[in-house]
Write an enzyme that holds these catalytic residues in place. Structure first.
Site, PDB file in Angstrom:
ATOM      1  N   CYS A 112      44.116  27.499  80.683  1.00 25.43           N
ATOM      2  CA  CYS A 112      45.482  27.473  81.186  1.00 25.43           C
ATOM      3  C   CYS A 112      46.453  27.090  80.067  1.00 25.43           C
ATOM      4  CB  CYS A 112      45.587  26.483  82.342  1.00 25.43           C
ATOM      5  SG  CYS A 112      47.203  26.451  83.150  1.00 25.43           S
ATOM      6  N   CYS A 208      42.898  22.167  89.348  1.00 27.50           N
ATOM      7  CA  CYS A 208      44.091  22.313  90.184  1.00 27.50           C
ATOM      8  C   CYS A 208      43.920  23.345  91.298  1.00 27.50           C
ATOM      9  CB  CYS A 208      45.305  22.637  89.323  1.00 27.50           C
ATOM     10  SG  CYS A 208      45.281  24.279  88.558  1.00 27.50           S
TER      11      CYS A 208
END
Length: 367
Positions: A112, A208
């Site tokens: 990410c 997440c």
């Protein structure tokens, strides 16, 4: 208080702050606003609105976006939300599933940072005419003789340098990390001082996009073949039992190997996705002398001298040396899993690192 920006005439500068909706990035925005610069908060929406509504314990989800907007309103700064759901799904979630299907152990937070956050977000910040991009990561940017260096955070319990090893020199020149020299308690105190509604908000946990911790469910949905059962075998290939899918295992794991009659505890030594086999053995079989790396990234000149290596986010750095595209450990290291990263340090400075492609067993070198 905000000297980390190291910008002349800061009142005439523009700072973009990556705001995830948590207390850390919110405090960065508050400190940036206090500096006198023009501040723009940017939040990337990584989930579709319907799935994100009411979701907590992650980042860039529905409630988090509302929290980021409320903080921006409180501080009187501009705030923009950009839809990056498809990019995040393709570059991070799909890669996560592919890695598990290939028998490797991924680190989606690094992917990410490499992609959505430190590539796409950089583009947004530059398009907005920002002089720098500030984030809530707990690392330090230190000016050295050859330019900016990446260093561990002051608080070892919060240090996130392992996840930022792939940061490039150009990115580091543009980034600012105001929280790297602070402890978490001080950050929350600042949030309280500024009256931010997220002052007591819990930290995000786990991955997440897997807030319930059931990562196997995500992999099973995207790559159902990775959930197929197979054989559990010992180091000689003798069948000891059956497993319920390789997605439930990673190198070094002991839990979940339901085999009775073994004279000593068994651990996952390797995964063979082609044959759907789980190879297990005693703890000594996990001893690794070297790890071969792919896609290495070096931050500034490596120089000479001893280094330490960290092969898991929660592992302690251990003495090692760099030999070409390999990291060689001074003493056998345990639980080194392909797909994870090996991050190299000299003191507190992050030299860089790479992705672990394969490992060399200590027993193999001894032979």
């Amino acid at each position: 208080m905000f000297g980390d920006f190291q910008l002349e005439d800061i009142a005439k500068k523009r700072i973009v702050v990556a705001m995830s909706g948590g207390v850390d990035s919110s405090v960065v925005a508050a400190l940036a606003a206090k500096s006198g610069a023009e501040v723009i908060g940017v939040t990337l929406q990584l989930y579709d609105h319907g799935a994100a509504v009411g979701r907590t314990g992650s980042c860039c989800a529905g409630q988090d976006i509302r929290d980021a907007r409320a903080v921006a309103d409180r501080l009187g700064i501009a705030h923009y939300v950009f839809d990056y759901e498809s990019q995040f799904r393709d570059s991070v979630i799909a890669d996560f599933a592919d890695e598990y299907a290939a028998g490797r152990t991924p680190i989606p937070c690094v992917r990410c940072n490499q992609g959505v956050k430190f590539t796409d977000l950089f583009g947004i910040a530059r398009d907005l005419g920002a002089d720098c991009l500030a984030t809530g990561h707990y690392v330090r940017r230190v000016m050295g003789a050859d330019g900016p260096e990446l260093h561990r955070a002051i608080d070892p319990a919060r240090d996130q340098s392992y996840f930022l090893f792939a940061t490039t020199d150009d990115q580091l020149a543009y980034l600012r990390f105001p929280l790297g020299g602070m402890e978490k308690a001080a950050v929350r105190a600042i949030a309280t001082e500024y009256g931010l509604g997220v002052a007591a908000k819990p930290d995000s946990q786990d991955i997440c996009f897997v807030p319930d911790g059931d990562y196997a469910k995500i992999v099973r949905k995207l790559r159902p073949e990775a959930a197929e059962p197979g054989e559990i075998v010992d180091l000689e290939g003798q069948v000891l039992g059956q497993h319920k899918g390789l997605i439930h295992f990673t190198v070094g794991q002991r839990r979940g190997i339901e085999i009775g009659g073994s004279p000593e505890p068994l651990y996952v030594v390797r995964l063979d996705p082609a044959e759907r086999r789980l190879i297990v053995g005693p703890r000594r079989a996990l001893a690794v002398r070297a790890a071969m790396l792919d896609d290495c990234n070096w931050i500034g000149p490596r120089g000479d001298g001893p280094v330490t290596a960290k092969v898991r986010s929660l592992a302690k750095p251990v003495p090692a040396r760099i030999e070409g595209d390999a990291v060689v450990f001074e003493q056998p290291e345990y639980g080194v899993a392909p797909g994870q990263a090996a991050v190299l340090y000299r003191g507190d400075r992050v030299l860089g690192g790479g992705w672990i492609r394969e490992t060399v067993a200590a027993e193999a070198l001894a032979a």
